[in-house]
Design an enzyme around this catalytic site. Structure first.
Site, mmCIF file in Angstrom:
data_model
loop_
_atom_site.group_PDB
_atom_site.id
_atom_site.type_symbol
_atom_site.label_atom_id
_atom_site.label_comp_id
_atom_site.label_asym_id
_atom_site.label_seq_id
_atom_site.Cartn_x
_atom_site.Cartn_y
_atom_site.Cartn_z
ATOM 1 C CD GLN A 145 13.180 -7.020 4.110
ATOM 2 O OE1 GLN A 145 11.950 -6.986 3.874
ATOM 3 N NE2 GLN A 145 13.910 -6.899 2.991
ATOM 4 N N GLY A 146 14.645 -7.946 8.601
ATOM 5 C CA GLY A 146 14.890 -6.905 9.836
ATOM 6 C C GLY A 146 15.867 -6.034 8.962
ATOM 7 C CB SER B 282 13.226 -0.361 7.613
ATOM 8 O OG SER B 282 13.085 -0.457 6.360
ATOM 9 C CB SER C 230 5.979 -6.856 7.423
ATOM 10 O OG SER C 230 5.717 -5.866 6.669
ATOM 11 C CD GLU D 266 11.452 -6.428 -1.148
ATOM 12 O OE1 GLU D 266 10.444 -6.283 -0.167
ATOM 13 O OE2 GLU D 266 12.510 -6.111 -0.652
ATOM 14 C CB SER E 294 10.623 5.175 -1.062
ATOM 15 O OG SER E 294 12.085 5.882 -1.458
ATOM 16 C CD GLU F 113 9.532 9.532 -2.725
ATOM 17 O OE1 GLU F 113 8.579 10.308 -3.146
ATOM 18 O OE2 GLU F 113 9.503 8.336 -2.363
#
Length: 389
Positions: free
Chosen positions: A126-127, A129, A161, A244, A375, A377
């Site tokens: 997965q590209g 970030s 990852s 996800e 995240s 947050e």
């Protein structure tokens, strides 16, 4: 809502348990039971076993090689795999890209890629970030410029990852600008063996290589590898991320880790008594059990009631937030119970240790659970908007 399993669902659960007991190699199970990671070769081997049974893509329609299972059966299958310490199907192939292609892919893309995702002939990473564009994906700067029948890609992805194991990447790239930051983002499939692609490892604090930096320098990507409309890739990304986050509750894994903590506490002594005899530890185990049960019921409510997802967009964020925090609490507890033995260093790619020496790896790895997939947050921001408007 009645959350009890029906007789047919109970029969399916028994079928899954019998299948796993008969086909899961003991060494593979013990690696995961002792806190070690699943090696890519183990994941690939077990992936093939599940694919033979039709369970590697339980939510895909049968015409595309899936099992076409109902929601309840899919949850049962996932939870039983976790409880048995069996590797899950490769999520980037099946739960992420496969899900997106089924909704947004062209007939040619489905025909070409879906069989390869099932067989693991292709392994996707997965590209999303980038530096300064992690939780805020709309700030990404990797660009793709259309030149004839190709897009020319330049930029960088980070925290990717298994990029070192993958041969393809699905990536968000900027192909234009618009009124909103989400406008002008496209969803592109990139062959990592193409010229101009380089992968650099990132060694994390657990000492192992899971994530990577990926660089694109004039990489040419065929235009037919665009998924969905140009500039509308955010629709694909949002669909993928919601899928996800709803699966990241990992209820079965939480139950398995709680069982591991209880079992470990019966073998470790503090002075003359076993740790399980400590009232404060038993209270902590009971509290975590109650929280996992609450998470489990919330997960079932989300999955079985389609109105919840439509009327409350923050529901998936509840699962992501609570699921990741619970896994952190469980892996922290296991590391505490393991004590000095949990500090032993093991090569996670070789033999299975006869102790819980890999406990610290799980503790370190799941420090990232409140970051990946969005995240905590960000999830709290989503919840605040959904609650307060």
């Amino acid at each position: 809502m009645d959350l009890r399993l029906t007789p047919s669902q109970l029969a399916f659960r028994d079928e899954v348990r019998a299948f796993i007991a008969a086909r899961l190699p003991a060494t593979m199970r013990e690696r995961l039971r002792r806190g070690m990671r699943a090696r890519m070769e183990d994941m690939a081997a077990w992936h093939q076993v599940l694919n033979e049974r039709g369970w590697v893509a339980p939510h895909w329609p049968p015409e595309y090689g899936g099992a076409g299972l109902g929601i309840a059966e899919r949850v049962i299958l996932t939870d039983e795999l976790y409880r048995a310490c069996a590797p899950q199907p490769l999520i980037t192939n099946i739960g992420m890209l496969g899900t997106v292609l089924l909704r947004y892919g062209t007939a040619a893309q489905k025909s070409y890629f879906l069989p390869k995702l099932l067989s693991m002939e292709t392994i996707f990473c997965q590209g999303f970030s980038e530096p300064n564009a992690g939780s805020d994906l709309t700030s990404l700067k990797t660009r793709a410029v259309r030149e004839g029948g190709h897009y020319v890609v330049d930029g960088q992805k980070i925290w990717t990852s298994h990029a070192h194991d993958a041969n393809w990447m699905f990536a968000l790239v900027r192909t234009g600008q618009g009124e909103r930051k989400q406008d002008g983002i496209s969803f592109l499939l990139i062959d990592l063996r193409s010229p101009g692609v380089s992968v650099r490892p990132i060694r994390t604090m657990d000492g192992y290589r899971t994530v990577n930096e990926v660089f694109f320098d004039g990489t040419r990507v065929p235009a037919e590898n665009l998924v969905g409309e140009e500039g509308r890739g955010w629709d694909c990304a949002r669909y993928l991320l919601n899928s996800e986050r709803s699966s990241v509750a990992n209820v079965g894994l939480c139950w398995e880790r709680l069982s591991c903590a209880r079992e470990l506490a019966t073998t470790v002594r503090q002075g003359k008594r076993y740790l399980i005899d400590d009232p404060s530890l038993r209270a902590e185990l009971a509290r975590l059990g109650a929280e996992i049960r609450a998470l489990e019921l919330t997960n079932w409510r989300f999955l079985l009631d389609p109105d919840i997802a439509r009327t409350n967009p923050g529901f998936a964020s509840v699962l992501k937030l609570k699921g990741s925090e619970t896994m952190q609490a469980l892996t922290t507890l296991i590391a505490r119970i393991a004590g000095p033995a949990g500090l032993e260093r093991h090569d996670l790619d070789t033999a299975v240790p006869d102790t819980m020496g890999a406990a610290l790896w799980g503790y370190f790895f799941y420090r990232a659970a409140t970051i990946f997939g969005g995240s905590s947050e960000v999830q709290k921001d989503i919840l605040a908007k959904a609650t307060l408007g």
